[in-house]
Design an enzyme around this catalytic site. Structure first.
Site, PDB file in Angstrom:
ATOM      1  N   GLU A  47       0.823  -1.205   0.000  1.00 21.11           N
ATOM      2  CA  GLU A  47       0.000   0.000   0.000  1.00 21.11           C
ATOM      3  C   GLU A  47       0.860   1.259   0.000  1.00 21.11           C
ATOM      4  O   GLU A  47       0.527   2.244  -0.660  1.00 21.11           O
ATOM      5  CB  GLU A  47      -0.955  -0.005   1.198  1.00 21.11           C
ATOM      6  CG  GLU A  47      -2.068  -1.035   1.096  1.00 21.11           C
ATOM      7  CD  GLU A  47      -2.952  -0.831  -0.118  1.00 21.11           C
ATOM      8  OE1 GLU A  47      -3.066   0.316  -0.615  1.00 21.11           O
ATOM      9  OE2 GLU A  47      -3.531  -1.822  -0.599  1.00 21.11           O
ATOM     10  N   TYR A 130      -6.815   6.219   4.196  1.00 22.93           N
ATOM     11  CA  TYR A 130      -6.888   5.181   3.176  1.00 22.93           C
ATOM     12  C   TYR A 130      -6.059   3.956   3.561  1.00 22.93           C
ATOM     13  O   TYR A 130      -6.548   2.812   3.511  1.00 22.93           O
ATOM     14  CB  TYR A 130      -6.418   5.707   1.809  1.00 22.93           C
ATOM     15  CG  TYR A 130      -6.124   4.566   0.878  1.00 22.93           C
ATOM     16  CD1 TYR A 130      -7.159   3.888   0.242  1.00 22.93           C
ATOM     17  CD2 TYR A 130      -4.819   4.097   0.719  1.00 22.93           C
ATOM     18  CE1 TYR A 130      -6.904   2.782  -0.543  1.00 22.93           C
ATOM     19  CE2 TYR A 130      -4.566   2.993  -0.072  1.00 22.93           C
ATOM     20  CZ  TYR A 130      -5.607   2.341  -0.711  1.00 22.93           C
ATOM     21  OH  TYR A 130      -5.356   1.236  -1.478  1.00 22.93           O
ATOM     22  N   ASP A 148      -9.630   4.547  -2.890  1.00 23.68           N
ATOM     23  CA  ASP A 148      -8.516   5.047  -3.679  1.00 23.68           C
ATOM     24  C   ASP A 148      -9.073   5.657  -4.964  1.00 23.68           C
ATOM     25  O   ASP A 148     -10.287   5.728  -5.165  1.00 23.68           O
ATOM     26  CB  ASP A 148      -7.491   3.943  -3.958  1.00 23.68           C
ATOM     27  CG  ASP A 148      -7.882   3.030  -5.114  1.00 23.68           C
ATOM     28  OD1 ASP A 148      -9.090   2.932  -5.428  1.00 23.68           O
ATOM     29  OD2 ASP A 148      -6.979   2.420  -5.713  1.00 23.68           O
ATOM     30  N   CYS A 203     -12.898  -0.018 -15.590  1.00 27.10           N
ATOM     31  CA  CYS A 203     -13.444   1.341 -15.518  1.00 27.10           C
ATOM     32  C   CYS A 203     -12.280   2.329 -15.388  1.00 27.10           C
ATOM     33  O   CYS A 203     -12.188   3.101 -14.435  1.00 27.10           O
ATOM     34  CB  CYS A 203     -14.402   1.457 -14.333  1.00 27.10           C
ATOM     35  SG  CYS A 203     -15.427   2.942 -14.357  1.00 27.10           S
ATOM     36  N   CYS A 210     -16.496  -0.713 -21.189  1.00 24.50           N
ATOM     37  CA  CYS A 210     -17.834  -0.987 -20.666  1.00 24.50           C
ATOM     38  C   CYS A 210     -18.345  -2.361 -21.068  1.00 24.50           C
ATOM     39  O   CYS A 210     -19.150  -2.969 -20.351  1.00 24.50           O
ATOM     40  CB  CYS A 210     -18.806   0.095 -21.137  1.00 24.50           C
ATOM     41  SG  CYS A 210     -18.364   1.756 -20.570  1.00 24.50           S
ATOM     42  N   CYS A 213     -17.596  -4.749 -18.327  1.00 22.53           N
ATOM     43  CA  CYS A 213     -17.990  -4.360 -16.976  1.00 22.53           C
ATOM     44  C   CYS A 213     -19.186  -5.183 -16.494  1.00 22.53           C
ATOM     45  O   CYS A 213     -20.209  -5.258 -17.189  1.00 22.53           O
ATOM     46  CB  CYS A 213     -18.340  -2.872 -16.941  1.00 22.53           C
ATOM     47  SG  CYS A 213     -18.828  -2.298 -15.292  1.00 22.53           S
ATOM     48  N   CYS A 219     -25.001   1.081 -14.675  1.00 22.62           N
ATOM     49  CA  CYS A 219     -24.121   2.232 -14.523  1.00 22.62           C
ATOM     50  C   CYS A 219     -24.861   3.532 -14.828  1.00 22.62           C
ATOM     51  O   CYS A 219     -25.340   3.752 -15.945  1.00 22.62           O
ATOM     52  CB  CYS A 219     -22.917   2.090 -15.444  1.00 22.62           C
ATOM     53  SG  CYS A 219     -21.812   3.509 -15.426  1.00 22.62           S
TER      54      CYS A 219
END
Length: 302
Positions: A47, A130, A148, A203, A210, A213, A219
């Site tokens: 991270e 975060y 994020d 995305c 798309c 997705c 969406c």
């Protein structure tokens, strides 16, 4: 947000969890920090490294770092300058100092084990909202909203109908993330990882795919006809000719030398003296470089 709006958002969330988590099960990348053997320390290292840095650049450095310092105590036993040296060209090297400071705190306060409690994670040096949520979620399977850039973009498009989220995380985004969070802990932890992966692979900021997705039919941005972003201009990340570039060149010289480096050696890496001096002063102020004598510098040892 009104009660009706919150209820509507909650109902919509329930229809998103299953397809997104199922997509993740089938499409998640096999990354070393996602493997069980990585442990909480492996997750934390990843991270820190992944902040503003792509996975392709992080992978080799991550493997080297964990091979050298498999536990927080191993890193804490080294001077902070060694963390800066090992950081290589990942960029934003203050992250290396912060990770070293966190390793020290984990060793001193928590017996060398990365804490599982969110508040204790948040109290570690260099760990913000975060990172604390990410470690608690990804390493310990807890229920926390993990926001994020990728997750924020997925939520902006799928739920809010916007092409891009705001430049900085807002209170409204945090509320939305909490409302979208599944109730069950394991499902919530998987949702956090899945929405992040969806934003990283499908995305994406430019040219979203798309057709791949799992929630394209739901969406809000797609259903609205893909309206163009009409908010403040999105920030670019210039590098060439900036103080960041000069700092990087100066640090590269210091990383490659086991002995203190003279001013003349540093002067040779950048022609413009005012910018070079400003960059060097900034490195000293940030604790990334130590002057050991007039005109002589090294990476920090304490």
């Amino acid at each position: 947000m009104t009660t009706d709006t919150a209820r509507t958002t909650g109902n919509a969330a329930a229809t998103l969890h299953l397809p997104v988590n199922a997509w993740y099960e089938a499409n998640a990348r096999d990354l070393p920090w996602r493997r069980p053997e990585a442990g909480a320390w492996g997750v934390m290292v990843s991270e820190f490294m992944l902040q503003q840095t792509p996975v392709s650049r992080v992978l080799p450095m991550y493997e080297q770092w964990l091979a050298r310092w498999p536990r927080p105590a191993d890193l804490a036993a080294q001077p902070p300058g060694e963390a800066v040296r090992a950081w290589g060209r990942l960029g934003y090297p203050r992250r290396a100092l912060r990770l070293h400071a966190a390793a020290n705190a984990i060793t001193e306060r928590h017996g060398g084990e990365v804490p599982s409690d969110h508040a204790e994670l948040l109290a570690l040096p260099g760990v913000g909202e975060y990172t604390a949520a990410a470690v608690a979620s990804f390493a310990y399977g807890q229920r926390h909203p993990v926001l994020d850039t990728n997750v924020r973009r997925v939520f902006a498009r799928a739920v809010s109908g916007l092409q891009y989220p705001p430049n900085a995380t807002t209170a409204a985004e945090r509320r939305l993330a909490r409302q979208l969070l599944p109730d069950e802990e394991a499902t919530a932890a998987r949702w956090a990882a899945a929405t992040m992966e969806l934003g990283a692979l499908v995305c994406v900021a430019r040219g979203p795919q798309c057709g791949r997705c799992p929630i394209a039919a739901r969406c809000a941005w797609r259903l609205a006809g893909f309206p163009e972003h009409d908010g403040p201009p999105r920030r670019g990340q210039s590098y060439a000719g900036t103080d960041r570039q000069v700092r990087g060149k100066l640090l590269a010289v210091l990383r490659e030398s086991r002995e203190p480096v003279t001013q003349a050696t540093l002067d040779a890496v950048w022609d413009e003296p005012v910018q070079r001096a400003r960059a060097l002063d900034g490195l000293v102020a940030d604790g990334l470089v130590e002057p050991v004598a007039p005109g002589v510098y090294r990476l920090p040892v304490e």
